[in-house]
Write a protein that holds these residues in place. Structure first.
Motif, short mmCIF file in Angstrom:
data_model
loop_
_atom_site.label_atom_id
_atom_site.label_comp_id
_atom_site.label_asym_id
_atom_site.label_seq_id
_atom_site.Cartn_x
_atom_site.Cartn_y
_atom_site.Cartn_z
N GLU A 97 4.09 1.06 -10.38
CA GLU A 97 3.92 1.95 -11.53
C GLU A 97 3.01 3.16 -11.31
OE1 GLU A 97 2.87 -0.16 -15.10
OE2 GLU A 97 3.93 -1.98 -14.44
N ALA A 98 2.04 3.05 -10.41
CA ALA A 98 1.06 4.13 -10.27
C ALA A 98 1.71 5.42 -9.77
CB ALA A 98 -0.06 3.69 -9.33
N LYS A 99 1.40 6.52 -10.43
CA LYS A 99 1.88 7.84 -10.03
C LYS A 99 0.77 8.65 -9.36
CE LYS A 99 5.75 6.80 -12.08
NZ LYS A 99 6.93 6.36 -11.28
N PHE A 100 -0.21 7.96 -8.83
CA PHE A 100 -1.35 8.61 -8.21
C PHE A 100 -1.66 7.91 -6.89
CE2 PHE A 100 -2.69 5.44 -11.33
CZ PHE A 100 -3.47 4.59 -10.58
N ALA A 101 -2.43 8.57 -6.06
CA ALA A 101 -2.85 7.98 -4.79
C ALA A 101 -3.92 6.92 -5.07
CB ALA A 101 -3.40 9.05 -3.86
N PHE A 102 -3.73 5.73 -4.53
CA PHE A 102 -4.70 4.66 -4.75
C PHE A 102 -5.00 3.96 -3.44
CE2 PHE A 102 -0.58 2.58 -5.19
CZ PHE A 102 -0.75 1.41 -4.49
N ASP A 103 -6.12 3.27 -3.42
CA ASP A 103 -6.38 2.36 -2.31
C ASP A 103 -7.17 1.17 -2.83
OD1 ASP A 103 -8.76 4.71 -0.84
OD2 ASP A 103 -9.09 3.23 -2.41
N VAL A 104 -7.33 0.20 -1.95
CA VAL A 104 -8.01 -1.03 -2.32
C VAL A 104 -9.22 -1.20 -1.41
CG1 VAL A 104 -6.46 -2.39 -0.85
CG2 VAL A 104 -7.75 -3.53 -2.63
N ARG A 105 -10.34 -1.56 -2.00
CA ARG A 105 -11.59 -1.75 -1.27
C ARG A 105 -12.11 -3.16 -1.53
NH1 ARG A 105 -14.22 3.42 -1.00
NH2 ARG A 105 -12.61 5.04 -1.12
N PRO A 106 -13.04 -3.62 -0.71
CA PRO A 106 -13.67 -4.92 -0.99
C PRO A 106 -14.42 -4.89 -2.31
CG PRO A 106 -14.10 -4.22 1.28
CD PRO A 106 -13.50 -3.04 0.57
N LEU A 107 -14.58 -6.03 -2.91
CA LEU A 107 -15.37 -6.14 -4.14
C LEU A 107 -16.80 -5.71 -3.83
CD1 LEU A 107 -14.96 -7.22 -7.10
CD2 LEU A 107 -16.09 -9.30 -6.31
N PRO A 108 -17.42 -4.87 -4.65
CA PRO A 108 -18.80 -4.44 -4.39
C PRO A 108 -19.79 -5.60 -4.53
CG PRO A 108 -17.70 -2.96 -5.94
CD PRO A 108 -16.82 -4.17 -5.81
N TYR A 109 -20.94 -5.44 -3.90
CA TYR A 109 -22.01 -6.43 -4.01
C TYR A 109 -23.32 -5.69 -4.24
CZ TYR A 109 -22.97 -5.08 0.86
OH TYR A 109 -23.26 -4.36 2.00
N TRP A 110 -24.35 -6.43 -4.60
CA TRP A 110 -25.66 -5.83 -4.80
C TRP A 110 -26.45 -5.85 -3.50
CZ3 TRP A 110 -26.92 -3.00 -8.86
CH2 TRP A 110 -26.23 -3.18 -10.06
#
Length: 437
Positions: free
Chosen positions: A280-293
């Motif tokens: 569905e996305a009509k934009f450039a996307f990517d996936v990153r690791p879940l952030p941490y503190w």
């Protein structure tokens, strides 16, 4: 049983037709998918049915995860249970405690004479669905873990380098400031707030969510997700919500529609969001690791699984169990799991499927699609990061949702809300312990 010989209907005659036919054994499979995922499951079922003549799997969607679990329980009580029931990971302890309602997968496979090797499944997945003796109780199927989805176009529009470092929550804070200043109405949103923002937060930072190894070691567990780390994280999200930098859309995956529409810049969601986002996305996307503190010892460790497993229900006949065994082995086969992983973003549940995906060049051609696998497998899980197995967990999540919503609207601070959630949740754990003993 619906398997019969036509010849039996005309027994006693001497002119039986040479064409003696048998009806297929029907295997009922209830799941909790809709949309693209339901289409993909329907395709798997059709492929299995076309590949053999003895069994016909009939797949039926029973709503969302909670609805499917409740439908399965109600059906069993009425003696109308399906052969196979999809249950999300939160319902694992409930199914384990449902005496007489299920037939463990290891037993189904043994009785059917099916080839079955629990060691073929990746450790982080296998460990969650096995008993204390290492016997697999249900079959892992759609296992996922949370990741950070990034709308690269939204970052660019706000004057932010789309490759900006988003590895920690400390670094995400300033990015949200810039997005908000640039006019974004949804700098950050999330799906499944309890699973991602508390359960996985805890595992990722090697912090207990509950005592007794998060419930794996005994029924006398108590919730402890109101520690300083968890309070810090929820308070940060609460402050961002107050400032318009965190947009809360709902308890499940309502925020997915906002992200797929291009309204949100950052989205914490299941790795299985890949199917819908890609479509569905009509934009450039990517996936990153879940952030941490930053500054937390052992972080980032590993995230924990979500998704669901397949339970075989009790009270069926041998032919149904043989059909269920064949179908479950089909779903675990390397080609099926490899394609499922590529299509959906769910983890490849077997080691062989993961190896096949990597060998095919898929990860190189689709950067980021291996993030979930790496995130789950790069470190040895601890008692705090193996997973969470609690009785009445679905109801406990509802309590957590209520308390978090009070934080997002500013009615409670994080400490007050989490203290309340722990106290209310512990009451449910005591009820489950009492009924289970």
């Amino acid at each position: 049983m619906n398997k019969f010989a036509i010849g039996a209907l005309i027994a006693g005659t001497t002119a039986l037709s040479p064409l003696v036919a048998s009806a297929q054994t029907e295997v009922q499979f209830w799941h909790a998918f809709s949309g693209r995922l339901a289409e993909l499951v329907d395709a798997q079922v059709a492929d299995f049915n076309a590949g053999q003549a003895d069994y016909k799997v009939v797949a039926t969607s029973k709503g969302n995860y909670s609805e499917a679990l409740n439908a399965g329980i109600a059906a069993f009580r009425a003696g109308e249970q399906p052969d196979i029931l999809m249950v999300f990971e939160v319902g694992t302890a409930t199914m384990m405690g449902a005496k007489g309602a299920v037939k463990p997968v290891f037993q189904v496979m043994a009785d059917a004479g099916a080839t079955f090797d629990p060691n073929a499944y990746i450790g982080a997945v296998k460990g969650y669905y096995t008993d204390t003796d290492g016997q697999m109780l249900s079959l892992p199927f759609n296992s996922s873990t949370p990741v950070l989805w990034v709308n690269r176009d939204a970052l660019t529009a706000a004057g932010i380098d789309p490759d900006v470092d988003l590895s920690t929550w400390d670094k995400i804070g300033p990015v949200l400031d810039t997005l908000k200043a640039a006019g974004s109405t949804c700098p950050l949103t999330t799906a499944w707030q309890s699973w991602i923002q508390l359960e996985n937060l805890s595992a990722y930072h090697n912090t207990p969510f509950a005592t007794q190894d998060n419930g794996f070691a005994g029924l006398d567990t108590e919730l402890v997700f109101n520690s300083p780390l968890q309070v810090k994280h929820i308070q940060a999200l609460g402050d961002w919500a107050k400032d318009g930098k965190f947009f809360y859309a709902g308890r499940r995956n309502e925020g997915g529609a906002n992200f797929r529409a291009g309204d949100c810049a950052l989205f914490t969601e299941s790795s299985a969001g890949y199917a819908g986002i890609k479509a569905e996305a009509k934009f450039a996307f990517d996936v990153r690791p879940l952030p941490y503190w930053e500054g937390v010892a052992d972080a980032p460790l590993n995230t924990i699984i979500g998704g669901a497993s397949l339970w075989v229900m009790a009270g069926k006949e041998d032919a149904n169990y043989k059909g269920a065994a064949e179908f479950l082995n089909y779903l675990s086969s390397t080609p099926v799991q490899e394609q499922w992983h590529k299509d959906t973003g769910y983890l490849p549940i077997t080691i062989a499927a993961g190896d096949a995906t990597r060998a095919s060049g898929f990860y190189e051609e689709n950067p980021g699609t291996d993030v979930a696998v790496i995130q789950m497998t790069k470190n040895q899980p601890t008692a705090n990061s193996k997973g969470i197995r609690l009785g009445n967990f679905d109801q406990i999540r509802t309590i957590i949702d209520e308390e978090l919503e009070a934080v997002w609207v500013g009615d409670k601070d994080a400490q007050t809300a989490l203290d309340s959630a722990v106290s209310r949740g512990n009451e449910l754990l005591r009820r489950f312990e009492a009924t289970s003993r």
